[in-house]
Design a protein around this motif. Structure first.
Motif, PDB file in Angstrom:
ATOM      1  N   LYS A   1       5.185  -1.679 -10.640  1.00  0.00           N
ATOM      2  CA  LYS A   1       3.966  -2.408 -10.301  1.00  0.00           C
ATOM      3  C   LYS A   1       3.768  -3.579 -11.265  1.00  0.00           C
ATOM      4  O   LYS A   1       3.457  -4.697 -10.840  1.00  0.00           O
ATOM      5  CB  LYS A   1       2.778  -1.457 -10.370  1.00  0.00           C
ATOM      6  CG  LYS A   1       1.464  -2.056  -9.963  1.00  0.00           C
ATOM      7  CD  LYS A   1       0.380  -0.999 -10.005  1.00  0.00           C
ATOM      8  CE  LYS A   1      -0.972  -1.570  -9.781  1.00  0.00           C
ATOM      9  NZ  LYS A   1      -2.036  -0.574  -9.874  1.00  0.00           N
TER      10      LYS A   1
ATOM     11  N   TYR B   1       1.674  -7.690  -2.856  1.00  0.00           N
ATOM     12  CA  TYR B   1       1.618  -6.287  -3.254  1.00  0.00           C
ATOM     13  C   TYR B   1       0.458  -5.537  -2.597  1.00  0.00           C
ATOM     14  O   TYR B   1       0.654  -4.480  -2.005  1.00  0.00           O
ATOM     15  CB  TYR B   1       1.529  -6.173  -4.779  1.00  0.00           C
ATOM     16  CG  TYR B   1       1.456  -4.758  -5.259  1.00  0.00           C
ATOM     17  CD1 TYR B   1       2.577  -3.947  -5.249  1.00  0.00           C
ATOM     18  CD2 TYR B   1       0.260  -4.208  -5.705  1.00  0.00           C
ATOM     19  CE1 TYR B   1       2.530  -2.633  -5.668  1.00  0.00           C
ATOM     20  CE2 TYR B   1       0.200  -2.902  -6.136  1.00  0.00           C
ATOM     21  CZ  TYR B   1       1.330  -2.120  -6.124  1.00  0.00           C
ATOM     22  OH  TYR B   1       1.269  -0.822  -6.535  1.00  0.00           O
TER      23      TYR B   1
ATOM     24  N   THR C   1      -2.571   3.906  -6.026  1.00  0.00           N
ATOM     25  CA  THR C   1      -1.994   2.996  -7.015  1.00  0.00           C
ATOM     26  C   THR C   1      -2.815   1.721  -7.137  1.00  0.00           C
ATOM     27  O   THR C   1      -2.718   1.029  -8.142  1.00  0.00           O
ATOM     28  CB  THR C   1      -0.548   2.607  -6.648  1.00  0.00           C
ATOM     29  OG1 THR C   1      -0.540   1.895  -5.409  1.00  0.00           O
ATOM     30  CG2 THR C   1       0.346   3.820  -6.582  1.00  0.00           C
ATOM     31  N   GLU C   2      -3.642   1.438  -6.139  1.00  0.00           N
ATOM     32  CA  GLU C   2      -4.387   0.189  -6.134  1.00  0.00           C
ATOM     33  C   GLU C   2      -5.901   0.382  -6.012  1.00  0.00           C
ATOM     34  O   GLU C   2      -6.656  -0.470  -6.440  1.00  0.00           O
ATOM     35  CB  GLU C   2      -3.875  -0.670  -4.969  1.00  0.00           C
ATOM     36  CG  GLU C   2      -4.091  -2.133  -5.081  1.00  0.00           C
ATOM     37  CD  GLU C   2      -3.516  -2.782  -6.315  1.00  0.00           C
ATOM     38  OE1 GLU C   2      -4.108  -3.771  -6.770  1.00  0.00           O
ATOM     39  OE2 GLU C   2      -2.484  -2.326  -6.839  1.00  0.00           O
TER      40      GLU C   2
END
Length: 129
Positions: free
Chosen positions: A29, A42, A80-81
């Protein structure tokens, strides 16, 4: 696993968040965010792949397939975000691990009761002779 000491649910969740895979993912990332084009691609990529996995999991709940697994994968990808997805994933881990520990305890109690009944029958059969 039977003889291993039981971890708390918090330990299990914390261990999963510091796993080798998690560290690998964080490194990728950071690398993507360093690239000017990938930085902008992304988040939409995370949203799309997470949504695909989550929706596929929902569909697999009513059709053959590992539905819950894909739901967790989708939440993990979103996690993850997005903070809300990470919190939802941690909550679901708590629920699943609690159910798993209860099942293991129930299975162990059942095994012990079965062994006790077998010993009682054996003793009763020996007394009849």
């Amino acid at each position: 696993m039977e003889g291993a000491p039981l971890k708390t649910i918090e330990d299990e969740v914390k261990e999963s968040e510091t796993s080798r895979f998690h560290r690998w993912l964080e490194a990728r990332k950071e690398r993507m965010h360093a690239h000017p084009v990938m930085r902008h691609l992304y988040k939409p990529l995370v949203i799309g792949v997470g949504a695909f996995c989550f929706i596929a999991g929902l569909i697999m709940l009513v059709t053959p397939g590992p539905g819950w697994l894909f739901i967790f994968i989708g939440l993990g990808i979103w996690g993850t975000e997005f903070t809300w997805a990470r919190r939802a994933n941690i909550f679901m881990k708590h629920v699943v691990l609690t159910a798993w520990y209860r099942y293991r305890a129930w299975r162990q109690q059942r095994k012990e009761r079965k062994a006790a009944r077998k010993a009682e029958r054996k003793a009763a059969a020996a007394n009849q002779r």
